[in-house]
Write a protein that holds these residues in place. Sequence first.
Motif, PDB file in Angstrom:
ATOM      1  N   LYS A 114      -5.911  37.777  -3.074  1.00 26.89           N
ATOM      2  CA  LYS A 114      -5.525  39.143  -3.271  1.00 26.89           C
ATOM      3  C   LYS A 114      -3.912  39.372  -2.922  1.00 26.89           C
ATOM      4  N   PRO A 115      -3.060  39.124  -3.919  1.00 25.24           N
ATOM      5  CA  PRO A 115      -1.760  39.087  -3.714  1.00 25.24           C
ATOM      6  C   PRO A 115      -1.083  40.675  -3.364  1.00 25.24           C
ATOM      7  N   ARG A 120       3.032  39.830  -6.897  1.00 23.42           N
ATOM      8  CA  ARG A 120       2.598  39.799  -8.432  1.00 23.42           C
ATOM      9  C   ARG A 120       3.628  39.816  -9.021  1.00 23.42           C
ATOM     10  N   ALA A 121       4.679  40.731  -8.614  1.00 21.31           N
ATOM     11  CA  ALA A 121       6.081  41.067  -9.288  1.00 21.31           C
ATOM     12  C   ALA A 121       6.802  39.712  -9.510  1.00 21.31           C
ATOM     13  N   ASN A 122       6.658  38.768  -8.509  1.00 18.07           N
ATOM     14  CA  ASN A 122       7.462  37.670  -8.463  1.00 18.07           C
ATOM     15  C   ASN A 122       6.841  36.560  -9.449  1.00 18.07           C
ATOM     16  N   PRO A 152      -0.110  37.760 -18.734  1.00 17.21           N
ATOM     17  CA  PRO A 152      -0.385  37.136 -17.593  1.00 17.21           C
ATOM     18  C   PRO A 152      -1.502  37.910 -16.555  1.00 17.21           C
ATOM     19  N   ASN A 153      -2.345  37.299 -16.305  1.00 15.91           N
ATOM     20  CA  ASN A 153      -3.171  37.712 -15.346  1.00 15.91           C
ATOM     21  C   ASN A 153      -2.722  37.371 -13.671  1.00 15.91           C
ATOM     22  N   VAL A 154      -2.074  38.354 -13.140  1.00 24.61           N
ATOM     23  CA  VAL A 154      -1.524  37.938 -11.870  1.00 24.61           C
ATOM     24  C   VAL A 154      -2.506  38.822 -10.723  1.00 24.61           C
ATOM     25  N   LEU A 158      -7.992  33.236  -9.057  1.00 23.62           N
ATOM     26  CA  LEU A 158      -8.807  32.987  -9.936  1.00 23.62           C
ATOM     27  C   LEU A 158      -8.210  33.307 -11.264  1.00 23.62           C
ATOM     28  N   GLY A 159      -7.857  34.615 -11.619  1.00 23.74           N
ATOM     29  CA  GLY A 159      -7.415  35.040 -12.774  1.00 23.74           C
ATOM     30  C   GLY A 159      -6.148  34.276 -13.183  1.00 23.74           C
ATOM     31  N   LEU A 160      -5.099  33.952 -12.433  1.00 27.89           N
ATOM     32  CA  LEU A 160      -3.896  33.346 -12.807  1.00 27.89           C
ATOM     33  C   LEU A 160      -4.322  31.904 -13.150  1.00 27.89           C
ATOM     34  N   SER A 161      -5.338  31.320 -12.288  1.00 25.25           N
ATOM     35  CA  SER A 161      -5.583  29.846 -12.614  1.00 25.25           C
ATOM     36  C   SER A 161      -6.134  29.802 -13.933  1.00 25.25           C
TER      37      SER A 161
END
Length: 201
Positions: A114-115, A120-122, A152-154, A158-161
Amino acid sequence: MQPPEPQYEDAKPSPSSVQRKPPPGWVIGPDGKPCKICTAFRNWPRNVKASKVAVPASDSPGPAPATVAGAAAVALTQTDTTPLRSDNCPPDVEVLGRATWTFLHTTAAYYPEKPTPTQRANMLSLIRALPMLYPCSHCASDFDERVKEHPPNVSGRLGLSKWLCERHNEVNEKLGKEKFSCAIGNLDERWKDGPSDGSCD
């Protein structure tokens, strides 16, 4: 002012108007010149010293010059095509690509579940900066297209990977390589936890 001379099909262009062909396997960069960082090391031209191969004169004893010349050509070809890459050589497109994917996949594996909005912005900034800064221009523009087509899914680890795995598989498909399973268990095993047999512990 004289009209231009007519051009005929068999007329040869002047040397200044002829563009040199790049060596086989080389990629042309945006400046119109062969791009070293865009080209696999195995396609870089080799410096072969032909003077080391002695070809006897026609009146010398031994094999006929044509035979020796043929053997020399084989030796040169073998030397010329053997990729002897030292660890202190600059990266080629393959070394750079592997290092970049390793960095991105590993970063995603350790990205928070949970970023925060800042995290997320970075992450978005990092992904969007790659096409602008990546040394291989055609790789960069290809990745830029993929990012525009698939934002991109940030939202979390899980979504980013999974998003990165899918982009990596698009590249693998273009290169004729096998696709990697984007199941999170496979991704974690590869980029975070290591194999269940403990071989990496």
